[in-house]
Write an enzyme that holds these catalytic residues in place. Structure first.
Site, short mmCIF file in Angstrom:
data_model
loop_
_atom_site.label_atom_id
_atom_site.label_comp_id
_atom_site.label_asym_id
_atom_site.label_seq_id
_atom_site.Cartn_x
_atom_site.Cartn_y
_atom_site.Cartn_z
N LEU A 226 -0.53 41.52 53.97
CA LEU A 226 -0.57 40.45 52.96
C LEU A 226 0.76 39.69 52.86
O LEU A 226 0.81 38.57 52.35
CB LEU A 226 -0.93 41.02 51.58
CG LEU A 226 -2.41 40.96 51.20
CD1 LEU A 226 -3.29 41.56 52.27
CD2 LEU A 226 -2.66 41.63 49.87
N TYR B 160 3.62 37.26 53.78
CA TYR B 160 3.59 36.08 54.65
C TYR B 160 4.98 35.49 54.91
O TYR B 160 5.10 34.44 55.53
CB TYR B 160 2.63 35.01 54.12
CG TYR B 160 2.80 34.66 52.67
CD1 TYR B 160 3.82 33.83 52.25
CD2 TYR B 160 1.92 35.18 51.73
CE1 TYR B 160 3.98 33.53 50.91
CE2 TYR B 160 2.06 34.88 50.38
CZ TYR B 160 3.09 34.06 49.98
OH TYR B 160 3.25 33.76 48.65
N ARG C 74 -1.23 54.79 39.71
CA ARG C 74 -1.68 53.43 40.05
C ARG C 74 -2.77 53.50 41.11
O ARG C 74 -3.73 52.75 41.09
CB ARG C 74 -0.50 52.57 40.53
CG ARG C 74 0.53 52.34 39.44
CD ARG C 74 1.57 51.32 39.87
NE ARG C 74 1.14 49.96 39.59
CZ ARG C 74 1.84 48.87 39.91
NH1 ARG C 74 2.99 48.99 40.54
NH2 ARG C 74 1.39 47.67 39.63
N LYS D 161 -1.77 37.65 35.66
CA LYS D 161 -3.18 37.70 36.09
C LYS D 161 -4.08 38.52 35.16
O LYS D 161 -5.27 38.28 35.10
CB LYS D 161 -3.28 38.26 37.51
CG LYS D 161 -2.80 37.27 38.57
CD LYS D 161 -3.04 37.79 39.97
CE LYS D 161 -2.59 36.77 40.99
NZ LYS D 161 -2.88 37.17 42.36
N PRO E 149 1.04 57.87 42.09
CA PRO E 149 -0.36 58.29 42.17
C PRO E 149 -1.25 57.70 41.08
O PRO E 149 -2.41 57.34 41.34
CB PRO E 149 -0.29 59.82 42.04
CG PRO E 149 1.13 60.19 42.26
CD PRO E 149 1.98 58.99 42.03
N GLY F 64 -0.21 50.75 49.24
CA GLY F 64 0.23 50.14 47.99
C GLY F 64 -0.92 50.06 47.00
O GLY F 64 -2.10 50.06 47.38
N ALA G 123 -1.91 42.92 44.04
CA ALA G 123 -2.69 42.41 45.16
C ALA G 123 -3.71 43.44 45.63
O ALA G 123 -4.83 43.10 46.01
CB ALA G 123 -1.75 42.03 46.31
N ASP H 241 -8.87 35.74 44.95
CA ASP H 241 -8.04 36.55 45.86
C ASP H 241 -8.92 37.42 46.77
O ASP H 241 -8.67 37.53 47.98
CB ASP H 241 -7.10 37.47 45.07
CG ASP H 241 -5.91 36.72 44.49
OD1 ASP H 241 -5.48 35.73 45.09
OD2 ASP H 241 -5.40 37.15 43.44
N LEU I 227 4.06 28.81 47.13
CA LEU I 227 3.71 27.85 48.19
C LEU I 227 2.49 27.02 47.81
O LEU I 227 2.12 26.11 48.54
CB LEU I 227 3.43 28.60 49.50
CG LEU I 227 4.61 29.39 50.08
CD1 LEU I 227 4.22 30.06 51.38
CD2 LEU I 227 5.79 28.47 50.31
#
Ligand code: NAP
Length: 295
Positions: free
Chosen positions: A231, A233, A162, A73, A160, A133, A137, A109, A23
């Site tokens: 987060l 959208y 992560r 990223k 776990p 999560g 992000a 961010d 977007l």
């Protein structure tokens, strides 16, 4: 919306793969038009094996800057000349500015995430927070919560390892002042939510076009003293936010973070104050049209 593109038009854009769903072009091109800037924002689909070529070509092409999104990223880090402390702390870059001193990597961010909280008068310092999560992000969210000295961050993760990596990040960024732990999606998580003032969903659960009625946790875990921040959208009001609002929780949707991280990138490139209201309307109008065309 774009009046015309000529030899004087300044180009910025976004590198991602895929990138067609982004977007950011809608949001930034609306902002350029509103301020009468001769700038254009272009999506660049860049496959993982082309990232080095793409980043090294920015300066030669006269591109003023780019956003960086999934899956690049972290891949761009070694390709840049300098990183801001925020980008360095979380090892993630979502904005590159092409400057006379070289390529500067920023992460907007985390500040975008925090700005929506600040605007609603929520003080992260001293808060107990649950983050659902532990993906890309969540990295920016956890870094921002730790740099703002949340008292505790409970990471609810189905993988776990992560979660542990992000818990270590929280400890590092806060210099041990934010207590961080990892729990599975079970009664331990339910207990953490019961104690928390802020719940942040960073999983894609509830995101269109997948099962939009799904929720990452049962609605019975929510309580009315929670601020619930999703987060996701698409849709703007997820099933989680709908359930939270239904019991009287305050809520923040994913458009807020999207717009604020974009606004900061806009200012970094142009030096101008971003027209936040225009950017938010552009995103909201686009999402409304997209959802009515699906029906
Ligand atoms: P990601 O890197 O793939 O991470 C997703 C995380 O959610 C992973 O930890 C994953 O677990 C977990 N997860 C996925 N499905 C789950 C399920 N059914 N139950 C429990 N956990 C689950 O994705 P991301 O880039 O972080 O993006 C996540 C969401 O945030 C997306 O909806 C994205 O659109 C949104 N987002 C919004 C903004 C904004 O500005 N508003 C910015 C960035 C992202 P595993 O680790 O086990 O795979």
């Amino acid at each position: 919306m774009i009046q015309s593109i000529s030899g004087t038009t300044t180009v910025v854009g976004v590198l991602g793969f895929p990138v067609a769903h982004s977007l950011s072009p809608v949001m930034h091109n609306a902002a350029f038009a509103a301020l009468g800037l001769d700038w254009v924002y272009v999506p660049f689909p860049v496959a993982p094996d082309r990232v080095t070529a793409a980043v090294s070509g920015l300066s030669g092409l006269g591109i003023r800057g780019v956003n960086v999104t999934i899956p690049h990223k972290q891949a761009v880090l070694p390709l840049l000349d300098r990183l801001t402390p925020e980008a360095e702390q979380i090892s993630s870059v979502n904005t590159i500015a092409v400057t006379e001193a070289g390529l500067l990597g920023h992460s907007t961010d985390g500040t975008g995430f925090l700005r929506a909280l600040t605007e609603r008068g929520f003080c992260v310092a001293g808060a107990q927070v649950v983050v659902l999560g532990a993906g890309g992000a969540a990295r920016a969210v956890v870094g921002a919560l730790a740099s703002s000295l949340a008292t505790s961050v409970t990471l609810v993760a189905r993988t776990p390892e992560r979660g542990e990596a992000l818990a270590a990040l929280a400890l590092r960024v806060s210099q041990g002042r934010t207590h961080a732990r990892v729990v599975p999606f079970d009664d331990e998580a339910r207990y953490a939510v019961a104690q928390a003032q802020l719940l942040v969903n960073t999983t894609p659960v509830g995101m269109a076009p997948y099962a939009v009625d799904d929720m990452p946790i049962p609605p019975s875990w929510l309580h009315r003293d929670l601020l619930v921040y999703d987060l996701v959208y698409t849709p703007r009001e997820t099933a989680l936010l709908h359930a939270a609002a239904g019991i009287g929780c305050r809520t923040i949707d994913g458009v807020a973070m999207l717009v604020y991280q974009g606004a900061e990138a806009f200012s970094l490139w142009t030096g101008a104050v971003a027209p936040i209201t225009i950017m938010e309307s552009a995103v909201t109008d686009f999402l409304r049209q997209a959802s009515s065309s699906i029906r």
